[in-house]
Write an enzyme that holds these catalytic residues in place. Structure first.
Site, mmCIF file in Angstrom:
data_model
loop_
_atom_site.group_PDB
_atom_site.id
_atom_site.type_symbol
_atom_site.label_atom_id
_atom_site.label_comp_id
_atom_site.label_asym_id
_atom_site.label_seq_id
_atom_site.Cartn_x
_atom_site.Cartn_y
_atom_site.Cartn_z
ATOM 1 C CB ALA A 74 38.615 5.490 9.513
ATOM 2 N N GLY B 229 42.986 7.213 7.237
ATOM 3 C CA GLY B 229 42.833 5.791 6.673
ATOM 4 C C GLY B 229 43.331 5.579 5.308
ATOM 5 C CD GLU C 252 46.454 5.406 9.149
ATOM 6 O OE1 GLU C 252 44.777 5.467 9.179
ATOM 7 O OE2 GLU C 252 46.791 5.120 10.500
ATOM 8 C CD GLU D 72 44.388 9.912 11.231
ATOM 9 O OE1 GLU D 72 45.226 10.963 10.865
ATOM 10 O OE2 GLU D 72 44.399 9.047 10.541
HETATM 11 N N1 CO8 Z 1 34.394 10.054 7.315
HETATM 12 C C1 CO8 Z 1 32.874 10.099 7.194
HETATM 13 N N2 CO8 Z 1 32.464 10.883 6.297
HETATM 14 C C2 CO8 Z 1 33.207 11.546 5.475
HETATM 15 C C3 CO8 Z 1 34.627 11.636 5.654
HETATM 16 C C4 CO8 Z 1 35.119 10.552 6.446
HETATM 17 N N3 CO8 Z 1 36.459 10.708 7.039
HETATM 18 N N4 CO8 Z 1 35.351 12.595 4.786
HETATM 19 C C5 CO8 Z 1 34.231 13.105 3.972
HETATM 20 N N5 CO8 Z 1 32.979 12.473 4.493
HETATM 21 C C6 CO8 Z 1 31.678 13.147 3.943
HETATM 22 C C7 CO8 Z 1 31.429 14.420 4.594
HETATM 23 O O1 CO8 Z 1 30.868 14.321 5.959
HETATM 24 C C8 CO8 Z 1 30.142 14.830 3.367
HETATM 25 O O2 CO8 Z 1 29.150 14.088 3.927
HETATM 26 P P1 CO8 Z 1 27.818 14.837 3.674
HETATM 27 O O3 CO8 Z 1 27.520 15.285 2.256
HETATM 28 O O4 CO8 Z 1 26.544 13.635 4.000
HETATM 29 O O5 CO8 Z 1 27.702 15.769 4.841
HETATM 30 C C9 CO8 Z 1 30.773 14.076 2.159
HETATM 31 O O6 CO8 Z 1 31.571 13.212 2.677
HETATM 32 C C10 CO8 Z 1 31.505 15.150 1.182
HETATM 33 O O7 CO8 Z 1 32.632 15.874 2.118
HETATM 34 P P2 CO8 Z 1 32.689 17.351 2.292
HETATM 35 O O8 CO8 Z 1 31.556 18.076 1.811
HETATM 36 O O9 CO8 Z 1 33.487 17.634 3.682
HETATM 37 O O10 CO8 Z 1 33.743 17.720 1.003
HETATM 38 P P3 CO8 Z 1 34.661 18.947 0.975
HETATM 39 O O11 CO8 Z 1 35.108 18.852 -0.367
HETATM 40 O O12 CO8 Z 1 33.984 19.930 1.566
HETATM 41 O O13 CO8 Z 1 35.975 18.572 2.047
HETATM 42 C C11 CO8 Z 1 37.644 16.992 2.824
HETATM 43 C C12 CO8 Z 1 36.821 17.320 1.555
HETATM 44 C C13 CO8 Z 1 38.514 18.095 3.186
HETATM 45 C C14 CO8 Z 1 38.347 15.806 2.524
HETATM 46 C C15 CO8 Z 1 36.646 16.941 4.160
HETATM 47 O O14 CO8 Z 1 35.693 15.870 3.527
HETATM 48 C C16 CO8 Z 1 37.500 16.219 5.279
HETATM 49 O O15 CO8 Z 1 38.229 17.096 5.850
HETATM 50 N N6 CO8 Z 1 37.049 14.959 5.680
HETATM 51 C C17 CO8 Z 1 37.602 14.360 6.724
HETATM 52 C C18 CO8 Z 1 39.241 14.087 6.543
HETATM 53 C C19 CO8 Z 1 39.565 13.164 7.617
HETATM 54 O O16 CO8 Z 1 39.578 13.764 8.809
HETATM 55 N N7 CO8 Z 1 40.141 12.158 7.468
HETATM 56 C C20 CO8 Z 1 40.513 11.287 8.649
HETATM 57 C C21 CO8 Z 1 39.646 10.450 9.279
HETATM 58 S S1 CO8 Z 1 40.184 9.734 10.955
HETATM 59 C C22 CO8 Z 1 41.086 8.428 10.196
HETATM 60 O O17 CO8 Z 1 40.820 8.261 9.213
HETATM 61 C C23 CO8 Z 1 41.378 7.721 11.494
HETATM 62 C C24 CO8 Z 1 42.271 6.369 11.000
HETATM 63 C C25 CO8 Z 1 42.226 5.527 12.015
HETATM 64 C C26 CO8 Z 1 41.374 4.858 12.426
HETATM 65 C C27 CO8 Z 1 41.349 3.764 13.035
HETATM 66 C C28 CO8 Z 1 40.023 3.029 13.641
HETATM 67 C C29 CO8 Z 1 38.815 3.644 13.226
#
Ligand code: CO8
Length: 258
Positions: free
Chosen positions: A66, A112, A115, A135
């Site tokens: 998400a 998400g 999911e 999460e």
């Molecule tokens: N949300 C928003 N932006 C994201 C997300 C995300 N989940 N994942 C990556 N991005 C963005 C980064 O912020 C970055 O943006 P910017 O260049 O503007 O800084 C861009 O995508 C590229 O990402 P990275 O530079 O971090 O890429 P890496 O190769 O270094 O890392 C990862 C890749 C490991 C996947 C890393 O991006 C990461 O850890 N992402 C987050 C993963 C995460 O925690 N996902 C779970 C989110 S919570 C969720 O899904 C809740 C579900 C239930 C929600 C219910 C209602 C809301």
């Protein structure tokens, strides 16, 4: 509906939906969820579409979760609302479609994203796939059915370990856990999904839709509602604020348990 964040195409009875926000690793914001709802709904209503494939654009991510930046400032009620609405529009919706859905997992499937794959009827992964429910590392819990469906699919023990550690698993482990049924090289992922779709198309669509309903019948539980409540509760905590802030500041969170 005009789509900004997804691409759709129909070819030989197969409807393909590609989530297309590669710069954000295809993270699911509210608009993308609404577009996905519409696309799944349109495909499901068309008799010419016999199978739906959902995948992510680029070769790095299926969906990295998400959109954290969208919900990080929400309060409990907004958090609960987002989870409830998302479950109804996309995750429960996909699980209960008449048309079989294959998730072609082409890289990160986190939060998400995993999911969405878990709500799909069949999951195939590329060898670079990484799956997880991170999460709790953000001070929140899965809110789109992950606490329920992961345990249903891979068993409570492994699901609990994945959710509490927030660790990603590689494609081989996902296969071993039964989370996906096949792992193939990335360049062969879509052709493998199409092959699987063509196999499904040999069978009765009517019987398949009944089978989907019947298999799902055992899995409607109060747990989904409880997940929404507890997900909202997390939004009232300091740990949630710290976890999401640390994500955008690209630092390790300092959790206090409050
Ligand atoms: N949300 C928003 N932006 C994201 C997300 C995300 N989940 N994942 C990556 N991005 C963005 C980064 O912020 C970055 O943006 P910017 O260049 O503007 O800084 C861009 O995508 C590229 O990402 P990275 O530079 O971090 O890429 P890496 O190769 O270094 O890392 C990862 C890749 C490991 C996947 C890393 O991006 C990461 O850890 N992402 C987050 C993963 C995460 O925690 N996902 C779970 C989110 S919570 C969720 O899904 C809740 C579900 C239930 C929600 C219910 C209602 C809301």
């Amino acid at each position: 509906m005009n789509y900004e964040n997804i691409l759709t195409e129909i070819n030989e009875g197969i409807g393909t939906i590609t989530i297309n926000r590669p710069k954000q690793l295809n993270a699911l914001n509210r608009q993308t969820i609404e577009e996905l709802h519409d696309a799944f709904d349109q495909f499901d209503k068309q008799d010419t579409v016999r199978v739906i494939i959902v995948t992510g654009s680029g070769d790095k991510a299926f969906v990295a979760g998400a959109d954290i930046k969208e919900f990080m400032n929400f309060d409990a009620e907004q958090g609960r609302g987002l989870a409830r609405e998302g479950q109804a529009l996309l995750f429960d919706f996909v699980q209960n479609l008449d048309t079989p859905v294959i998730a072609a997992v082409n890289g990160f499937a986190l939060g998400g994203g995993l999911e969405l794959a878990l709500a799909s009827h069949i999951r195939i992964a590329s060898d670079n796939a990484k799956v997880g429910l991170p999460e709790v590392s953000l001070g929140v819990i899965p809110g789109y059915g992950g606490t329920q469906r992961l345990a249903q699919i891979i068993g409570k023990g492994r699901a609990m370990e994945m959710i509490l550690t927030a660790e990603m698993k590689d494609a081989t482990t996902a296969l071993k856990y039964g989370m996906v049924t096949e792992v193939v090289p990335l360049e062969n992922l879509m052709e493998t999904a199409v092959k699987k779709a063509k196999k499904l198309m040999r069978n009765s669509p009517m019987a398949q839709s009944l089978a989907i309903k019947s298999v799902n019948a055992s899995y409607y539980q109060e747990g989904f509602k409880e997940e929404v409540n507890l997900f909202g509760q997390a939004f009232t905590t300091q740990d949630f604020k710290e976890g999401t802030q640390a994500f955008v500041e690209r630092r390790k969170p300092n959790f206090t348990g409050k």
